[in-house]
Design an enzyme around this catalytic site. Structure first.
Site, mmCIF file in Angstrom:
data_model
loop_
_atom_site.group_PDB
_atom_site.id
_atom_site.type_symbol
_atom_site.label_atom_id
_atom_site.label_comp_id
_atom_site.label_asym_id
_atom_site.label_seq_id
_atom_site.Cartn_x
_atom_site.Cartn_y
_atom_site.Cartn_z
ATOM 1 N N ARG A 35 -51.140 -5.248 55.638
ATOM 2 C CA ARG A 35 -52.248 -4.529 54.995
ATOM 3 C C ARG A 35 -53.501 -4.478 55.871
ATOM 4 N NH1 ARG A 35 -52.003 -7.298 49.110
ATOM 5 N NH2 ARG A 35 -50.043 -6.434 48.354
ATOM 6 N N ARG A 39 -57.800 -1.340 52.587
ATOM 7 C CA ARG A 39 -59.029 -1.410 51.808
ATOM 8 C C ARG A 39 -60.104 -2.328 52.369
ATOM 9 N NH1 ARG A 39 -56.357 -2.925 46.204
ATOM 10 N NH2 ARG A 39 -55.052 -4.101 47.679
ATOM 11 N N ARG A 48 -60.714 7.837 53.146
ATOM 12 C CA ARG A 48 -59.855 7.986 51.964
ATOM 13 C C ARG A 48 -60.615 8.475 50.740
ATOM 14 N NH1 ARG A 48 -55.984 5.044 49.586
ATOM 15 N NH2 ARG A 48 -56.529 6.408 47.843
ATOM 16 N N ASP A 84 -46.590 3.692 51.992
ATOM 17 C CA ASP A 84 -46.367 2.862 50.811
ATOM 18 C C ASP A 84 -44.875 2.802 50.543
ATOM 19 O OD1 ASP A 84 -48.085 1.663 48.347
ATOM 20 O OD2 ASP A 84 -46.168 2.435 47.630
ATOM 21 N N TYR A 159 -39.714 -1.932 40.094
ATOM 22 C CA TYR A 159 -40.706 -0.926 39.713
ATOM 23 C C TYR A 159 -40.066 0.156 38.840
ATOM 24 C CZ TYR A 159 -44.446 -2.550 42.816
ATOM 25 O OH TYR A 159 -45.448 -3.283 43.405
#
Length: 351
Positions: A35, A39, A48, A84, A159
């Site tokens: 990651r 963010r 973004r 992703d 998921y």
């Protein structure tokens, strides 16, 4: 001058990162962060802004820019493709969205064999934007290795069955135990999708691939071996003949490491809960990746330096060692802290 500024693209297989993955001699321990493209970086949030996650993953120029940001800022030894794990599901026709603050949300959760039958195979043409982004990155990275990735079948299936993230995976386990034929049919299909997605990235030029099994730690060892192991082996086995190093990583999977190492991988990613010393004993003749606690990145130097020294020392006992966190970079991490960790790993390991 750093390696990523001087190495030609043709030399990527001789990079410190790839050599460490293969257990070859290296002048220092390479480092990258799961990651790292995301963010925690203000430049990421800026580019973004107003663009949904899955839409961003389909824009090659944007993917290239976001992937490059931590390489420019931190001087890490490998880039990781901005994408992703649900991207190939979306490309295979699954209704999925990534909801801010929640994560992947599935439009129609899987319940029956009929639901499984509706999931299409992944057509590489439907993820051509990934190949285009990698082509751009091979030029921009100028020899810095690029890591591609996919989600492991168990995690993807969780998921799809739960309809989104889950703490207890109750619906997932209900299907495993109560409808094993449906479960294995679903995971067989997901293993093929993951394998194809890895192959697309390898064909486009990534230097290594990582299979993320984010939720495997929720399984007991017998359940992992009965319901998940064969499917991860199929996903990684799809790219076994490429010569590209394969990394296998799960969260909270210390009790599964010996079995996870057997599915077909050159490098085992270790989360922060398990010491590298213990991990080396469990994974055999493989390189290891990890495993600084993500929450320790901003710790004071009097704690952080000894902790990095310990991880480097423990990792030296493995066939090879790639320094990383024991999971992904936390969203609120100070980017300067990651830059300091990178420099510290390089300096201490050179000694």
């Amino acid at each position: 001058m750093r390696l990523f500024l001087t190495m030609s693209a043709e030399d990527v297989n001789e990079s410190v990162f790839v050599r460490a993955c293969r257990g070859q001699d290296v002048p220092y321990t390479p480092v990258w962060f799961m990651r790292q493209a995301g963010r925690s970086l203000p430049e990421y949030r800026k580019v973004r802004e107003g663009i949904p996650m899955l839409e961003a993953c389909q824009q090659p120029d944007l993917v290239c820019e976001i992937t490059m940001q931590p390489v420019r800022r931190h001087g890490v030894d490998a880039a990781v493709l901005f994408s992703d794990i649900v991207v190939p599901l979306m490309a295979a026709g699954v209704g999925v969205d990534i909801v801010a603050g929640t994560g992947p949300v599935i439009e129609s959760p899987i319940r029956t064999m009929s639901d499984v039958d509706k999931i299409a195979e992944l057509d590489p043409a439907h993820v051509s934007y990934v190949s285009e982004a990698i082509a751009l990155l091979r030029t921009e990275l100028n020899g810095t290795p690029l890591v591609g990735f996919a989600g492991a079948p168990f995690t993807l299936a969780s998921y799809l069955v739960e309809g989104g993230p889950s703490r207890h995976h109750a619906k997932t386990k209900a299907m495993m135990y109560g409808a094993p034929d449906v479960w294995h049919a679903l995971c067989t299909k997901l293993a093929a999708i993951a394998g194809t997605f890895l192959q697309v990235q390898i064909d486009a030029g990534v230097a290594a691939v990582q299979l993320f099994d984010s939720w495997a730690g929720s399984l007991s060892l017998p359940d992992y071996e009965r319901y998940a192991m064969r499917h991860s082996a199929a996903a990684l086995g799809a790219v076994a003949d490429t010569g590209v190093p394969r990394i296998h990583f799960g969260v909270g999977t210390g009790h599964l490491l010996s079995s996870m190492a057997q599915v077909g991988t050159e490098v085992m990613g270790i989360d922060w809960r398990t010491s590298l010393t213990d991990a080396v004993e469990r994974v055999g003749d493989r390189a290891v990746q990890g495993n600084l606690d993500p929450a320790a990145v901003e710790a004071p130097p009097e704690f952080l330096e000894p902790e990095i020294r310990r991880i480097l020392s423990d990792g030296a006992a493995a066939k090879g060692h790639v320094f990383n966190l024991g999971h992904g970079v936390l969203p609120d991490t100070d980017p300067e802290a990651l830059t300091r960790v990178t420099a510290m790993v390089h300096e201490l390991s050179r000694r």
